[in-house]
Design a protein around this motif. Structure first.
Motif, PDB file in Angstrom:
ATOM      1  N   ALA A  46       0.966  -1.267   0.146  1.00 52.73           N
ATOM      2  CA  ALA A  46       0.109   0.125   0.048  1.00 52.73           C
ATOM      3  C   ALA A  46       1.013   1.165   0.081  1.00 52.73           C
ATOM      4  CB  ALA A  46      -1.002   0.118   1.172  1.00 52.73           C
ATOM      5  N   ALA A  47       0.189   2.375  -0.389  1.00 52.37           N
ATOM      6  CA  ALA A  47       1.036   3.537  -0.452  1.00 52.37           C
ATOM      7  C   ALA A  47      -0.147   4.943  -0.153  1.00 52.37           C
ATOM      8  CB  ALA A  47       1.680   3.751  -1.742  1.00 52.37           C
ATOM      9  N   ILE A  48       0.489   5.709   0.565  1.00 50.14           N
ATOM     10  CA  ILE A  48      -0.275   6.738   0.865  1.00 50.14           C
ATOM     11  C   ILE A  48       0.525   8.031   0.615  1.00 50.14           C
ATOM     12  CG2 ILE A  48       0.493   6.681   3.348  1.00 50.14           C
ATOM     13  CD1 ILE A  48      -2.249   7.901   4.002  1.00 50.14           C
ATOM     14  N   SER A  49      -0.196   9.149  -0.075  1.00 44.83           N
ATOM     15  CA  SER A  49       0.647  10.432  -0.584  1.00 44.83           C
ATOM     16  C   SER A  49       0.813  11.247   0.881  1.00 44.83           C
ATOM     17  CB  SER A  49      -0.401  11.280  -1.265  1.00 44.83           C
ATOM     18  OG  SER A  49      -1.552  11.622  -0.729  1.00 44.83           O
ATOM     19  N   TRP A  50       1.476  12.091   0.647  1.00 45.60           N
ATOM     20  CA  TRP A  50       2.041  13.132   1.626  1.00 45.60           C
ATOM     21  C   TRP A  50       0.828  13.819   2.644  1.00 45.60           C
ATOM     22  CZ3 TRP A  50       5.284  14.115   5.181  1.00 45.60           C
ATOM     23  CH2 TRP A  50       5.223  15.463   5.924  1.00 45.60           C
ATOM     24  N   SER A  51      -0.057  14.206   1.383  1.00 46.35           N
ATOM     25  CA  SER A  51      -1.433  14.885   2.008  1.00 46.35           C
ATOM     26  C   SER A  51      -2.515  13.852   2.867  1.00 46.35           C
ATOM     27  CB  SER A  51      -2.101  15.544   1.037  1.00 46.35           C
ATOM     28  OG  SER A  51      -2.599  14.925  -0.014  1.00 46.35           O
ATOM     29  N   GLY A  52      -2.250  12.514   2.238  1.00 51.30           N
ATOM     30  CA  GLY A  52      -3.213  11.369   2.831  1.00 51.30           C
ATOM     31  C   GLY A  52      -4.204  11.603   1.951  1.00 51.30           C
ATOM     32  N   GLY A  53      -4.253  12.232   0.749  1.00 49.99           N
ATOM     33  CA  GLY A  53      -5.640  12.422   0.029  1.00 49.99           C
ATOM     34  C   GLY A  53      -5.645  11.101  -1.185  1.00 49.99           C
ATOM     35  N   SER A  54      -4.599  10.568  -1.127  1.00 53.40           N
ATOM     36  CA  SER A  54      -4.455   9.572  -2.381  1.00 53.40           C
ATOM     37  C   SER A  54      -3.753   8.271  -1.399  1.00 53.40           C
ATOM     38  CB  SER A  54      -3.262   9.935  -3.427  1.00 53.40           C
ATOM     39  OG  SER A  54      -4.036  10.813  -4.036  1.00 53.40           O
TER      40      SER A  54
END
Length: 120
Positions: A46-54
């Motif tokens: 899994a991966a999460i963007s810095w903003s958490g939006g993606s």
């Protein structure tokens, strides 16, 4: 730059664990989680963007695992529910400063792994 993953352990099938990844010396990065079972390649989880939006999840964990992050603490979390024996592996967190990707080789920094063992 340091990333430290922790929170692994032994759990029965159907149980839950929450992994944490504490980072230092890096900001504005995608946090990825990977796992490696004995005799197998390290695979994307899994991966999460810095903003958490993606967020992005491997099909094998979609609907069971959930990512989150607290940038004030520079820490990311992988909530793992409904665990299965096939989830048994060493789990690694990684940081990519530029991209939001699945490719293992694109990640710039890696933490040490934490063992997750799911008994049947």
């Amino acid at each position: 730059v340091q990333l430290q993953a922790f929170g692994g352990g032994l759990v029965q099938a159907g149980g839950s664990l929450r992994l944490s990844c504490a980072a230092s010396g890096v900001s504005s990065y995608t946090m990825g989680w990977f796992r490696q079972a004995p005799g197998k390649e390290r695979e994307f989880v899994a991966a999460i963007s810095w903003s958490g939006g993606s967020t992005d999840y491997a099909d094998s964990v979609k609907g069971r695992f959930t990512l989150s992050r607290d940038n004030a603490k520079n820490t990311g979390y992988l909530q793992m529910n409904s665990l299965k024996p096939e989830d048994t592996a060493v789990y690694y967190c990684a940081a990519d400063r530029v991209r939001f990707v699945r490719a293992r080789d694109e990640y710039d920094y890696w933490g040490q792994g934490t063992q997750v063992t799911v008994s049947s």
